[in-house]
Enzyme design. Structure first.
Site, PDB file in Angstrom:
ATOM      1  N   ALA A   1       0.843  -1.195   0.000  1.00 32.73           N
ATOM      2  CA  ALA A   1       0.000   0.000   0.000  1.00 32.73           C
ATOM      3  C   ALA A   1       0.876   1.241   0.000  1.00 32.73           C
ATOM      4  O   ALA A   1       2.024   1.215   0.441  1.00 32.73           O
ATOM      5  CB  ALA A   1      -0.914   0.010   1.225  1.00 32.73           C
ATOM      6  N   ASP A   2       0.292   2.316  -0.486  1.00 32.43           N
ATOM      7  CA  ASP A   2       0.926   3.620  -0.368  1.00 32.43           C
ATOM      8  C   ASP A   2      -0.149   4.603   0.064  1.00 32.43           C
ATOM      9  O   ASP A   2      -1.292   4.525  -0.389  1.00 32.43           O
ATOM     10  CB  ASP A   2       1.556   4.063  -1.686  1.00 32.43           C
ATOM     11  CG  ASP A   2       2.410   5.314  -1.498  1.00 32.43           C
ATOM     12  OD1 ASP A   2       3.234   5.332  -0.556  1.00 32.43           O
ATOM     13  OD2 ASP A   2       2.249   6.281  -2.264  1.00 32.43           O
TER      14      ASP A   2
END
Length: 195
Positions: free
Chosen positions: A69-70
């Site tokens: 994830a970012d």
């Protein structure tokens, strides 16, 4: 086996809440926005690059899945990454004060056979911050290593009168979207369909 391509304590804590066993991967993926790249596209690209880099590490393990994830804070199409120092953190927080910004989190899940993504976009409103509040927060050091110089689960909650969206998404891993992504991926893997 599920692998989390992150060393973030927050992401580990959040993923553990879903009750699935997982291991973590420590990766160093550059996070550099390209000239003219829209903010949301940047977040999506970095999350995918993290997942891909993680998959390269575990390709030899049958059934390996990598979740990455970012999360970025976005205001006026400016992406607020992690502050360089306290002065940078103060500048970010002063810009956020009294305004509503977006927090974009994109989650990618990949295996040797397929990939899928989910996104969460939340709107966070900051109240006005006076110098004393700001200095006390900076002195606490919580801003270090945090996109936008704040953590919604920490002392910065006192700055936020309104959140529209996913609290866990602002923390770094939207649990609703991640749970649905994992379930859909499992169904597809069980069915043996293509990517």
């Amino acid at each position: 086996m599920l692998y989390l391509a992150s060393q973030s304590p927050r992401r580990r804590e959040l993923l553990a809440r879903l009750g699935r066993p997982f291991a973590t991967l420590d990766l160093d993926v550059p996070e550099q926005r390209q000239p003219g790249e829209p903010a949301d596209d940047y977040v999506r690209r970095v999350a995918r690059e993290k997942a891909g880099a993680g998959l390269l590490e575990v390709m030899a393990i049958p059934g390996a899945q990598v979740l990455a994830a970012d999360t970025e804070v976005v205001l006026d199409d400016d992406v607020f990454g992690k502050p360089r120092d306290a002065a940078d953190a103060a500048a970010m927080l002063r810009r956020l004060a009294g305004r509503t910004h977006r927090v974009v989190t994109v989650v990618w899940l990949v295996s040797a056979a397929r990939e899928a993504e989910a996104a969460s976009v939340s709107e966070v409103t900051f109240g006005e911050l006076d110098d004393a509040m700001l200095q006390a927060y900076l002195d606490g050091g919580e801003w270090e290593g945090k996109a936008g110089a704040y953590a919604i689960q920490g002392a910065a909650q006192a700055f936020i009168p309104h959140l529209s969206g996913s609290h866990s998404g602002v923390m770094g891993l939207p649990l609703y979207e991640t749970a649905r992504l994992l379930a859909a991926f499992e169904r597809a893997e069980a069915a043996g369909g293509g990517a």
